[in-house]
Design a protein around this motif. Structure first.
Motif, mmCIF file in Angstrom:
data_model
loop_
_atom_site.group_PDB
_atom_site.id
_atom_site.type_symbol
_atom_site.label_atom_id
_atom_site.label_comp_id
_atom_site.label_asym_id
_atom_site.label_seq_id
_atom_site.Cartn_x
_atom_site.Cartn_y
_atom_site.Cartn_z
ATOM 1 N N GLN A 300 7.708 33.281 41.465
ATOM 2 C CA GLN A 300 8.116 32.558 40.267
ATOM 3 C C GLN A 300 7.450 31.189 40.246
ATOM 4 O O GLN A 300 8.006 30.206 40.739
ATOM 5 C CB GLN A 300 9.647 32.409 40.223
ATOM 6 C CG GLN A 300 10.413 33.713 40.178
ATOM 7 C CD GLN A 300 10.267 34.417 38.844
ATOM 8 O OE1 GLN A 300 9.891 33.819 37.833
ATOM 9 N NE2 GLN A 300 10.570 35.717 38.821
ATOM 10 N N PRO A 301 6.240 31.082 39.699
ATOM 11 C CA PRO A 301 5.528 29.782 39.686
ATOM 12 C C PRO A 301 6.296 28.677 38.969
ATOM 13 O O PRO A 301 6.117 27.492 39.283
ATOM 14 C CB PRO A 301 4.218 30.113 38.963
ATOM 15 C CG PRO A 301 4.055 31.607 39.089
ATOM 16 C CD PRO A 301 5.436 32.159 39.097
ATOM 17 N N ALA A 302 7.158 29.042 38.014
ATOM 18 C CA ALA A 302 7.893 28.018 37.264
ATOM 19 C C ALA A 302 8.865 27.236 38.139
ATOM 20 O O ALA A 302 9.302 26.141 37.765
ATOM 21 C CB ALA A 302 8.645 28.672 36.097
ATOM 22 N N LEU A 303 9.204 27.773 39.309
ATOM 23 C CA LEU A 303 10.149 27.096 40.199
ATOM 24 C C LEU A 303 9.456 26.191 41.212
ATOM 25 O O LEU A 303 10.134 25.577 42.042
ATOM 26 C CB LEU A 303 11.000 28.127 40.947
ATOM 27 C CG LEU A 303 11.861 29.060 40.085
ATOM 28 C CD1 LEU A 303 12.631 30.037 40.959
ATOM 29 C CD2 LEU A 303 12.828 28.245 39.228
ATOM 30 N N THR A 304 8.155 26.091 41.166
ATOM 31 C CA THR A 304 7.413 25.275 42.133
ATOM 32 C C THR A 304 7.892 23.823 42.102
ATOM 33 O O THR A 304 8.010 23.217 41.028
ATOM 34 C CB THR A 304 5.903 25.336 41.829
ATOM 35 O OG1 THR A 304 5.468 26.693 41.902
ATOM 36 C CG2 THR A 304 5.113 24.498 42.821
ATOM 37 N N GLY A 305 8.173 23.288 43.276
ATOM 38 C CA GLY A 305 8.610 21.900 43.396
ATOM 39 C C GLY A 305 10.108 21.718 43.361
ATOM 40 O O GLY A 305 10.607 20.651 43.749
ATOM 41 N N ILE A 349 18.628 39.384 45.338
ATOM 42 C CA ILE A 349 19.274 40.669 45.093
ATOM 43 C C ILE A 349 19.352 40.869 43.594
ATOM 44 O O ILE A 349 19.837 39.985 42.868
ATOM 45 C CB ILE A 349 20.680 40.711 45.712
ATOM 46 C CG1 ILE A 349 20.606 40.530 47.230
ATOM 47 C CG2 ILE A 349 21.389 42.013 45.378
ATOM 48 C CD1 ILE A 349 21.964 40.352 47.883
ATOM 49 N N SER A 350 18.864 42.007 43.127
ATOM 50 C CA SER A 350 18.868 42.271 41.700
ATOM 51 C C SER A 350 19.007 43.761 41.468
ATOM 52 O O SER A 350 18.739 44.578 42.357
ATOM 53 C CB SER A 350 17.588 41.742 41.045
ATOM 54 O OG SER A 350 17.699 41.750 39.635
ATOM 55 N N GLU A 351 19.433 44.118 40.265
ATOM 56 C CA GLU A 351 19.632 45.530 39.943
ATOM 57 C C GLU A 351 18.306 46.275 39.883
ATOM 58 O O GLU A 351 18.214 47.429 40.291
ATOM 59 C CB GLU A 351 20.375 45.668 38.623
ATOM 60 C CG GLU A 351 20.746 47.093 38.282
ATOM 61 C CD GLU A 351 21.606 47.182 37.045
ATOM 62 O OE1 GLU A 351 21.983 48.309 36.674
ATOM 63 O OE2 GLU A 351 21.901 46.131 36.442
ATOM 64 N N SER A 352 17.280 45.622 39.389
ATOM 65 C CA SER A 352 15.942 46.206 39.328
ATOM 66 C C SER A 352 14.947 45.080 39.144
ATOM 67 O O SER A 352 15.319 43.925 38.891
ATOM 68 C CB SER A 352 15.826 47.214 38.177
ATOM 69 O OG SER A 352 15.925 46.558 36.927
ATOM 70 N N ALA A 353 13.670 45.397 39.262
ATOM 71 C CA ALA A 353 12.637 44.377 39.066
ATOM 72 C C ALA A 353 12.658 43.848 37.638
ATOM 73 O O ALA A 353 12.300 42.686 37.392
ATOM 74 C CB ALA A 353 11.270 44.968 39.408
ATOM 75 N N ALA A 354 13.082 44.682 36.690
ATOM 76 C CA ALA A 354 13.094 44.264 35.288
ATOM 77 C C ALA A 354 14.176 43.229 34.998
ATOM 78 O O ALA A 354 14.081 42.487 34.016
ATOM 79 C CB ALA A 354 13.290 45.483 34.391
ATOM 80 N N THR A 355 15.223 43.170 35.823
ATOM 81 C CA THR A 355 16.312 42.221 35.579
ATOM 82 C C THR A 355 16.067 40.855 36.227
ATOM 83 O O THR A 355 16.904 39.966 36.101
ATOM 84 C CB THR A 355 17.644 42.786 36.101
ATOM 85 O OG1 THR A 355 17.538 43.026 37.510
ATOM 86 C CG2 THR A 355 17.984 44.096 35.401
ATOM 87 N N ILE A 356 14.942 40.695 36.922
ATOM 88 C CA ILE A 356 14.617 39.410 37.540
ATOM 89 C C ILE A 356 13.953 38.534 36.488
ATOM 90 O O ILE A 356 12.775 38.702 36.158
ATOM 91 C CB ILE A 356 13.688 39.599 38.748
ATOM 92 C CG1 ILE A 356 14.327 40.525 39.783
ATOM 93 C CG2 ILE A 356 13.358 38.250 39.385
ATOM 94 C CD1 ILE A 356 13.426 40.863 40.943
ATOM 95 N N SER A 357 14.702 37.623 35.925
ATOM 96 C CA SER A 357 14.154 36.733 34.896
ATOM 97 C C SER A 357 14.848 35.382 34.983
ATOM 98 O O SER A 357 16.051 35.291 35.282
ATOM 99 C CB SER A 357 14.325 37.326 33.493
ATOM 100 O OG SER A 357 15.686 37.547 33.215
ATOM 101 N N LEU A 358 14.086 34.342 34.712
ATOM 102 C CA LEU A 358 14.614 32.979 34.772
ATOM 103 C C LEU A 358 15.366 32.644 33.494
ATOM 104 O O LEU A 358 15.020 33.111 32.406
ATOM 105 C CB LEU A 358 13.472 31.976 34.960
ATOM 106 C CG LEU A 358 12.670 32.067 36.266
ATOM 107 C CD1 LEU A 358 11.462 31.147 36.199
ATOM 108 C CD2 LEU A 358 13.553 31.696 37.441
ATOM 109 N N VAL A 359 16.415 31.828 33.632
ATOM 110 C CA VAL A 359 17.094 31.298 32.449
ATOM 111 C C VAL A 359 16.199 30.221 31.848
ATOM 112 O O VAL A 359 15.397 29.584 32.553
ATOM 113 C CB VAL A 359 18.474 30.737 32.819
ATOM 114 C CG1 VAL A 359 19.375 31.828 33.353
ATOM 115 C CG2 VAL A 359 18.338 29.625 33.851
#
Length: 627
Positions: A300-305, A349-359
């Motif tokens: 998740q590059p958006a979380l860098t820093g 931990i996530s239900e699937s790869a598709a549910t991994i998304s940033l708010v």
């Protein structure tokens, strides 16, 4: 001369139907040529073919259809030649037909025998056959959902048709995944090459049902290693070893691209953790199978820093548990001020790869003005173990590592135990030999005085017979509990998953099918080798552990909160919240009140009997050569 001719004929016949067919085809051409010459030289003028090509074609037709003889006329020598040629054609064609039929029959038999090469790539190879293959195939089918042209290749010393029929009968749906079975020895490199392991995504080696299955696993690992084109090429290989003493040999046989799980330690830790904390086996099962929530590594590059604590609120439908550095180091539950690097991956931990998304925006959660219940010093506990198997010594060792000082373990088994009376570290250990299926024996033990009761499935028996004894013990325990309500937790081990429904009728707090859980772990690691080290860490006596703690330790009871607030409250005590267990749903299968990774915005009201599933302590897992 005649003897040599017979020898050559015998050698030719030994080469099989293809060689014999070529010889007969050559004889057919010779006979067609002779027929053509006969027509060209001796046939009457009105039926003589015009030119060499026409005569050869007419000769071939006479070989294939002797009925053309009926239209011939002319002098007696010519008619006599046509009769001889027609008879030769009849003999030749009557020989060719059964040769072709035999060749096709042999080819079909070879295909049914499962000896053809599997021309697949990116598939999963399973070597060996055991009752747990259905669990492995079902999990891989679930993992392959959404993956195009998914394929599973199975190699075992079993009839191909029987394997395919058994898989179709035991697995409800293959969901687009093709299962290809081949017959051969998993310990023979030539047979292993039939399933094309070099181009596979991963290889899973299943233990056999022999008396010493580890030897077969090691031989299979050596066979796979022989098919590699180089020491660091080919797929990752995953296998399970029962005896910890064979672990080093198995890893050496498998090479650097091999993950070997020690069943001996894994099952013992799982049994002890589940015994001390009711409901924990459901948490592990949900993490190990592909049907529910799993562990992922996401970039998740958006979380860098950002700080690690900031990532806990950045995912609404995922629970963050650690970081994976670019060099392969995995930080489980790191300090909250750990900064996220540009190439780091978030372990969650996530239900699937598709549910991994940033708010869209990382929210600031409201503070929890609540004084948590302070931890008190644990008292010594008493544990009753009924039954004996190969994991008993490790189970006692695990109890010694996890129980507080002053605890005691009492083992009752109908056969000689590999341990004796005495002390194991700070643990008081007593062993009694008695038949645990007898109600009178259970009554004399005063089971209600124990904090935890564990029923083990015996070794060396038919799974159905072993489970019959386990069910008898379990039913007697539940009947005794009705007369005198017991506060103890009851964990039961079953040998066959098909008896799970019968065991659930007796309402154990936790039900464990150890072979199933090993199969689930093998399936997970075959898809992501990094998970092997994470699971090792979660099941280790020290380091990070999954625990269930009362919800009142973190939030006030009977007040509306969100799970996001729970995450914040748990983090203030240095832990990570990954789910909860609701007391009013404990009796509802299949999860029995366990819910991992709830939506952080869903309103909740916890009762004093509800628990939060947390990940506690922190650790650093060193890198390895996983991709």
């Amino acid at each position: 001369m005649l003897q040599r001719f017979r020898y050559r004929i015998d050698t030719l016949m030994g080469r099989g139907a293809p060689a014999l067919f070529l010889v007969l085809a050559a004889l057919c051409c010779v006979l067609a040529l002779l027929n053509g010459l006969m027509l060209l030289l001796f046939a009457p003028e009105d039926i003589r073919p015009r030119g060499a090509r026409s005569s050869l074609w007419a000769g071939l037709l006479r070989v294939m259809s002797p009925a053309l003889l009926l239209r011939d006329r002319g002098p007696a020598p010519f008619l006599g030649l046509t009769v001889v040629m027609a008879f030769s054609g009849v003999v030749l064609m009557s020989t060719i037909v059964p040769v072709i039929s035999t060749g096709l029959h042999n080819q079909l038999a070879r295909l049914r025998a499962g000896r053809s090469l599997v021309l697949e790539s990116g598939h999963t190879v399973i070597l060996g056959w055991s009752p747990q293959i259905h669990v492995v195939v079902a999990e891989l089918v679930e993992a392959n959902r959404g993956r195009r042209h998914a394929c599973i290749a199975v190699l075992a010393e079993k009839d191909r048709t029987e394997m395919e029929v058994e898989i179709r009968e035991r697995i409800a749906t293959l969901a687009g995944t093709r299962v290809v079975c081949r017959t051969g020895s998993p310990a023979d490199p030539q047979d292993v090459s039939l399933v094309n392991p070099q181009q596979a995504r991963s290889v899973i080696v299943l233990p056999s049902e022999e008396k010493r299955p580890d030897l077969g696993v090691i031989k299979s690992l050596l066979a796979v290693a022989r098919t590699r084109q180089g020491p660091d090429t080919g797929p990752y290989v995953v296998a399970g070893i029962e005896d910890h003493q064979n672990l080093a040999a198995a890893r050496l046989a498998g090479g650097s691209r091999c993950r070997v799980i020690s069943t001996q330690g894994f099952i013992a830790r799982l049994m002890v953790h589940s015994s001390l904390q009711s409901g924990l086996s459901n948490v592990y099962t949900e993490l190990l199978d592909f049907a529910d929530h799993e562990i992922y590594m996401s970039h998740q590059p958006a979380l860098t820093g950002l700080r690690f604590d900031d990532t806990l609120r950045a995912f609404r439908a995922s629970a963050v548990i650690g970081l994976m550095r670019p060099d392969g180091h995995i930080l489980m539950n790191p300090p909250g001020d750990t900064r996220i690097g540009p190439d780091d991956r978030i372990v969650l931990i996530s239900e699937s790869a598709a549910t991994i998304s940033l708010v869209p925006d990382v929210p600031e959660l409201p503070a929890v003005s609540y004084a948590p219940v302070p931890d008190v010093a644990e008292r010594g506990r008493s544990v009753l173990v009924l039954g004996c198997n190969q994991h008993l010594a490790d189970i006692v060792e695990q109890f010694d590592a996890h129980l507080p000082a002053g605890s005691r373990v009492h083992v009752v088994t109908g056969e000689p135990a590999p341990i004796g009376n005495g002390s194991e570290g700070g643990l008081e250990l007593t062993v009694q030999q008695a038949d645990t299926t007898r109600r009178r024996v259970l009554e004399s033990l005063l089971v209600e005085k124990y904090d935890h009761v564990m029923v083990l499935s015996p070794d060396g028996q038919d799974p159905q017979g072993a489970d019959a004894g386990t069910l008898t013990t379990l039913l007697n325990l539940r009947d005794l509990a009705q007369d005198s309500p017991a506060p103890y937790t009851l964990v039961t081990e079953m040998a066959d998953d098909r008896n799970r429904v019968l065991a659930q009728a007796a309402r154990p707090d936790d039900l464990i099918v150890s072979a199933n859980l090993l199969s689930l772990r093998l399936s997970q690691i075959s898809e992501n080798p990094h998970l092997d080290r994470i699971f090792d860490e979660l099941f280790a006596p020290s380091g990070c552990q999954i625990m269930l703690r009362p919800a009142t330790h973190y939030v006030p009871p009977w007040r509306p909160v969100t799970f996001g607030t729970v995450v914040e409250a748990v983090r203030r005590q240095g832990h990570l919240a990954i789910g909860h267990r609701l007391a009013h749903r404990v009796g509802e299968p299949p999860h029995h009140g366990i819910a991992l990774n709830p939506d952080k915005e869903t309103p909740l009201v916890y009762s004093p009997d509800d628990c939060i599933v947390i990940l506690t302590s922190s650790s650093v897992i060193p890198p390895d050569h996983a991709p």
